[in-house]
Design a protein around this motif. Structure first.
Motif, PDB file in Angstrom:
ATOM      1  N   THR A 152       0.858  -1.185   0.000  1.00 47.09           N
ATOM      2  CA  THR A 152       0.000   0.000   0.000  1.00 47.09           C
ATOM      3  C   THR A 152       0.891   1.231   0.000  1.00 47.09           C
ATOM      4  OG1 THR A 152      -1.736  -1.145   1.237  1.00 47.09           O
ATOM      5  CG2 THR A 152      -1.785   1.280   1.229  1.00 47.09           C
ATOM      6  N   PHE A 153       0.690   2.090  -1.001  1.00 48.18           N
ATOM      7  CA  PHE A 153       1.523   3.286  -1.080  1.00 48.18           C
ATOM      8  C   PHE A 153       0.932   4.408  -0.234  1.00 48.18           C
ATOM      9  CE2 PHE A 153       2.662   7.428  -2.715  1.00 48.18           C
ATOM     10  CZ  PHE A 153       4.035   7.326  -2.822  1.00 48.18           C
ATOM     11  N   SER A 154       1.798   5.071   0.518  1.00 47.87           N
ATOM     12  CA  SER A 154       1.440   6.319   1.186  1.00 47.87           C
ATOM     13  C   SER A 154       2.727   7.066   1.493  1.00 47.87           C
ATOM     14  CB  SER A 154       0.675   6.052   2.494  1.00 47.87           C
ATOM     15  OG  SER A 154       1.499   5.373   3.427  1.00 47.87           O
ATOM     16  N   GLY A 155       2.619   8.393   1.548  1.00 52.57           N
ATOM     17  CA  GLY A 155       3.780   9.208   1.894  1.00 52.57           C
ATOM     18  C   GLY A 155       4.518   9.718   0.657  1.00 52.57           C
ATOM     19  N   ALA A 156       5.786  10.079   0.864  1.00 48.35           N
ATOM     20  CA  ALA A 156       6.643  10.607  -0.214  1.00 48.35           C
ATOM     21  C   ALA A 156       8.055  10.083   0.005  1.00 48.35           C
ATOM     22  CB  ALA A 156       6.623  12.132  -0.227  1.00 48.35           C
ATOM     23  N   TYR A 157       8.643   9.529  -1.032  1.00 48.35           N
ATOM     24  CA  TYR A 157       9.955   8.896  -0.910  1.00 48.35           C
ATOM     25  C   TYR A 157      11.047   9.933  -0.667  1.00 48.35           C
ATOM     26  CZ  TYR A 157      14.133   6.222  -2.243  1.00 48.35           C
ATOM     27  OH  TYR A 157      15.362   5.624  -2.261  1.00 48.35           O
ATOM     28  N   LEU A 158      11.899   9.659   0.304  1.00 51.26           N
ATOM     29  CA  LEU A 158      13.070  10.482   0.582  1.00 51.26           C
ATOM     30  C   LEU A 158      14.304   9.640   0.263  1.00 51.26           C
ATOM     31  CD1 LEU A 158      14.369  13.049   1.748  1.00 51.26           C
ATOM     32  CD2 LEU A 158      14.248  11.981   4.014  1.00 51.26           C
ATOM     33  N   ASN A 159      15.033  10.029  -0.765  1.00 49.77           N
ATOM     34  CA  ASN A 159      16.184   9.233  -1.217  1.00 49.77           C
ATOM     35  C   ASN A 159      17.403   9.545  -0.349  1.00 49.77           C
ATOM     36  OD1 ASN A 159      18.078   7.727  -2.550  1.00 49.77           O
ATOM     37  ND2 ASN A 159      17.711   8.621  -4.571  1.00 49.77           N
ATOM     38  N   THR A 160      17.576   8.773   0.703  1.00 50.51           N
ATOM     39  CA  THR A 160      18.680   8.970   1.633  1.00 50.51           C
ATOM     40  C   THR A 160      19.934   8.202   1.232  1.00 50.51           C
ATOM     41  OG1 THR A 160      17.926   7.109   2.964  1.00 50.51           O
ATOM     42  CG2 THR A 160      17.078   9.294   3.544  1.00 50.51           C
ATOM     43  N   GLY A 161      19.784   7.267   0.289  1.00 54.19           N
ATOM     44  CA  GLY A 161      20.898   6.378  -0.049  1.00 54.19           C
ATOM     45  C   GLY A 161      20.966   5.159   0.840  1.00 54.19           C
ATOM     46  N   TRP A 162      20.004   5.015   1.748  1.00 51.74           N
ATOM     47  CA  TRP A 162      20.001   3.887   2.685  1.00 51.74           C
ATOM     48  C   TRP A 162      19.225   2.682   2.146  1.00 51.74           C
ATOM     49  CZ3 TRP A 162      18.228   7.433   7.293  1.00 51.74           C
ATOM     50  CH2 TRP A 162      19.308   8.224   7.714  1.00 51.74           C
ATOM     51  N   ALA A 163      18.240   2.904   1.295  1.00 47.70           N
ATOM     52  CA  ALA A 163      17.304   1.848   0.906  1.00 47.70           C
ATOM     53  C   ALA A 163      18.001   0.720   0.152  1.00 47.70           C
ATOM     54  CB  ALA A 163      16.192   2.434   0.047  1.00 47.70           C
ATOM     55  N   SER A 164      17.503  -0.509   0.352  1.00 44.84           N
ATOM     56  CA  SER A 164      18.045  -1.668  -0.362  1.00 44.84           C
ATOM     57  C   SER A 164      16.925  -2.646  -0.664  1.00 44.84           C
ATOM     58  CB  SER A 164      19.129  -2.365   0.469  1.00 44.84           C
ATOM     59  OG  SER A 164      18.563  -2.976   1.611  1.00 44.84           O
ATOM     60  N   VAL A 165      17.190  -3.502  -1.635  1.00 47.30           N
ATOM     61  CA  VAL A 165      16.258  -4.581  -1.966  1.00 47.30           C
ATOM     62  C   VAL A 165      17.086  -5.825  -2.241  1.00 47.30           C
ATOM     63  CG1 VAL A 165      16.194  -3.867  -4.398  1.00 47.30           C
ATOM     64  CG2 VAL A 165      14.388  -5.340  -3.479  1.00 47.30           C
ATOM     65  N   SER A 166      16.633  -6.955  -1.727  1.00 51.30           N
ATOM     66  CA  SER A 166      17.343  -8.217  -1.954  1.00 51.30           C
ATOM     67  C   SER A 166      16.345  -9.273  -2.411  1.00 51.30           C
ATOM     68  CB  SER A 166      18.051  -8.676  -0.679  1.00 51.30           C
ATOM     69  OG  SER A 166      17.122  -8.895   0.365  1.00 51.30           O
ATOM     70  N   ARG A 167      16.815 -10.192  -3.251  1.00 45.26           N
ATOM     71  CA  ARG A 167      15.960 -11.265  -3.759  1.00 45.26           C
ATOM     72  C   ARG A 167      16.078 -12.480  -2.845  1.00 45.26           C
ATOM     73  NH1 ARG A 167      16.416 -12.709 -10.019  1.00 45.26           N
ATOM     74  NH2 ARG A 167      18.603 -12.765  -9.434  1.00 45.26           N
ATOM     75  N   ASN A 168      14.941 -13.050  -2.464  1.00 42.13           N
ATOM     76  CA  ASN A 168      14.917 -14.218  -1.592  1.00 42.13           C
ATOM     77  C   ASN A 168      15.170 -15.471  -2.435  1.00 42.13           C
ATOM     78  OD1 ASN A 168      14.013 -12.162   0.022  1.00 42.13           O
ATOM     79  ND2 ASN A 168      12.405 -13.357   1.012  1.00 42.13           N
ATOM     80  N   LEU A 169      16.399 -15.564  -2.930  1.00 40.44           N
ATOM     81  CA  LEU A 169      16.758 -16.672  -3.804  1.00 40.44           C
ATOM     82  C   LEU A 169      18.183 -17.082  -3.491  1.00 40.44           C
ATOM     83  CD1 LEU A 169      15.860 -18.429  -6.253  1.00 40.44           C
ATOM     84  CD2 LEU A 169      16.976 -16.732  -7.720  1.00 40.44           C
ATOM     85  N   ALA A 170      18.395 -18.347  -3.211  1.00 35.30           N
ATOM     86  CA  ALA A 170      19.724 -18.842  -2.870  1.00 35.30           C
ATOM     87  C   ALA A 170      20.612 -18.826  -4.103  1.00 35.30           C
ATOM     88  CB  ALA A 170      19.628 -20.268  -2.336  1.00 35.30           C
ATOM     89  N   PRO A 171      21.932 -18.758  -3.898  1.00 30.99           N
ATOM     90  CA  PRO A 171      22.857 -18.811  -5.036  1.00 30.99           C
ATOM     91  C   PRO A 171      22.769 -20.160  -5.732  1.00 30.99           C
ATOM     92  CG  PRO A 171      24.057 -19.017  -2.970  1.00 30.99           C
ATOM     93  CD  PRO A 171      22.656 -18.653  -2.607  1.00 30.99           C
TER      94      PRO A 171
END
Length: 485
Positions: free
Chosen positions: A258-277
């Protein structure tokens, strides 16, 4: 500004033997799919293929900033789904355990052997990570990369070089934002985890139907992948674990968000895939060296530490190469020799004249004898001896010929008129201009010696001449002087 460092603590492990030295390292493992071995001067961590398995080696010794870490690392392959951290982490001063508040780290992940991210963390905020991987020397099986971390109280450097090379550092990067707290205690960790983290999220927005849409260039994900998003500021509904729908190569939607708010690009955000090597990687470390410094910083306060004319100190380093030097008053020395400013300069000819207000060196002969003559070095002296029979006409006699850019100076003269009856005036000329005049009587029994306390000064590039003004006299003249700019 001048920084002086002294070593207060030294740490090195070259991993000789067959096991990790428990006096130097704490070892922790999460999951059962990873293996650790020591042999031939190398510690090897085999990752296995289980998602989120992790092995951590943490130094038992704690360190303070400023310090320098050097680690020699090599990976048998670089594949998606794995991350290796070489990291300084702050610790609680009471328990000596990592507190998650400050860090500086290299992170090796992705598929390229010559790319890595660097991370900093301060005061419990999420880690600030490079948006895209930076170039490093290769970590491929055929080569060893030496990676360095060098935090100080005002910046944090990350360096890379090949092992055992004559070349200098080939890659250097610096952070000033979110750098580690300089007053904290730190331990060093080697951490290997089967999960890959991607930073550089440039936008978090409403997809038009209320879902969160994330933009990250070349994310590499596929529809129905499960990802974990963390540390997104301003849009709380973006953080968590979601199945995704890929929109294009640079954006995807989070199913069920659910989207709400406004994105603040701090350079902290990350995303990782739940997939083993897809396969196991051997992460090898050949040595870890840590130098813990005590640092004294001094500054020339009058000049604010800058090399602005009149605000710094002129210093010349002994060398076989002539240095570029700004002396007192902000103007260059009058020499090409590489000598300290307060030492006389050996010369065999007069130096080029300086302009008013410039510093100038003491002069010496080529064997180091200080020139304390009133006027010039010996090589610049000149003397004139009169012709046999004396001067009987009124034609100019050249005492010292002209020289380009050089003045002629007369310091003394002796004259005698030997004619029995004819007296004459005699003159010294700067070219054609009379600059000294005297009357010589007839029948002088002895010569007259005249010294000029202030030498007679000629014009540059002009001869000094002597002449009688009366024909028939018989004048003997000898003169001395020097040539100088």
């Amino acid at each position: 500004m001048l920084k002086i460092k002294s070593m207060q603590k030294k740490f090195r492990d070259s991993f000789n033997g067959t096991e990790i030295n428990p006096a130097r390292w704490d070892v922790a493992a999460s999951g059962s799919g990873m293996a650790l071995a020591v042999a031939d001067g190398t510690v090897t961590i085999s990752t296995g293929t289980v998602l989120d398995d992790e092995v951590v080696l943490t130094s038992r010794t704690a360190f303070t900033i400023p310090l320098r870490v050097m680690v020699a690392v090599n990976l048998s392959q670089r594949i998606a789904g794995q991350s290796v951290w070489l990291e300084l982490v702050s610790v609680d001063p009471t328990s000596a355990q990592p507190d998650g508040r400050s860090a500086a780290a290299w992170r090796l992940d992705g598929t390229s052997p010559t790319l890595a991210n660097y991370e900093v963390q301060s005061e419990g905020a999420p880690r600030l990570v490079t948006a895209s991987a930076s170039t490093i020397p290769t970590t491929a099986p055929a080569g060893w990369s030496v990676l360095e971390i060098e935090p100080t109280n005002d910046e944090c450097w990350f360096h890379g070089r090949q092992i055992d090379t004559t070349a200098a550092r080939s890659n250097s990067y610096v952070r000033h934002q979110q750098i580690p707290e300089p007053n904290a205690l730190y331990r060093f960790r080697i951490r290997v985890r089967n999960r890959q983290f991607v930073n550089g999220i440039s936008a978090v927005a409403n997809n038009g139907s209320g879902l969160v849409r994330i933009t990250r260039a070349a994310h590499g994900f596929a529809t129905n992948d499960v990802v974990t998003v963390a540390d997104v500021s301003g849009v709380p509904g973006a953080n968590g674990t979601f199945t995704i729908t890929v929109i294009d190569a640079n954006s995807f939607d989070l199913v069920g968000s659910t989207f709400s708010g406004a994105y603040l690009n701090t350079g902290w955000a990350s995303v990782s895939r739940n997939l083993a090597p897809a396969s196991s990687t051997d992460v090898k470390v050949q040595f870890v060296t840590i130098a813990d410094y005590a640092e004294l910083t001094t500054e020339i306060t009058a000049g604010r530490g800058q090399s602005v004319a009149g605000q710094g100190l002129g210093v010349n380093v002994l060398s076989t190469i002539a240095p570029t030097l700004t002396a007192v008053g902000g103007q260059p020395r009058n020499t090409s020799g590489a000598l300290p400013v307060l030492v006389a300069t050996g010369l065999s000819a007069n130096p080029t004249a300086v302009t008013t207000g410039r510093g100038i060196d003491l002069l010496a002969t080529l064997i180091g004898a200080l020139v304390n003559k009133p006027f010039s070095i010996p090589e610049a002296d000149w003397q004139y001896a009169g012709a046999a029979g004396g001067i009987t006409g009124t034609t100019d006699v050249v005492l010292k010929a002209a020289a380009a850019g050089i003045r002629n100076y007369v310091t003394s003269i002796d004259v005698r008129n030997a004619h029995a009856t004819v007296a004459t005036e005699v003159v010294i000329k700067d070219g054609a201009t009379v600059i000294w005049r005297q009357l010589l009587p007839a029948a002088m029994a002895t010569p007259v010696d005249i010294a000029f306390p202030t030498p007679l000064r000629g014009t540059a590039a002009t001869a000094v001449n002597f002449a009688c003004l009366t024909t028939g006299a018989q004048v003997y003249v000898n003169a001395q002087g020097y040539a100088a700019p």
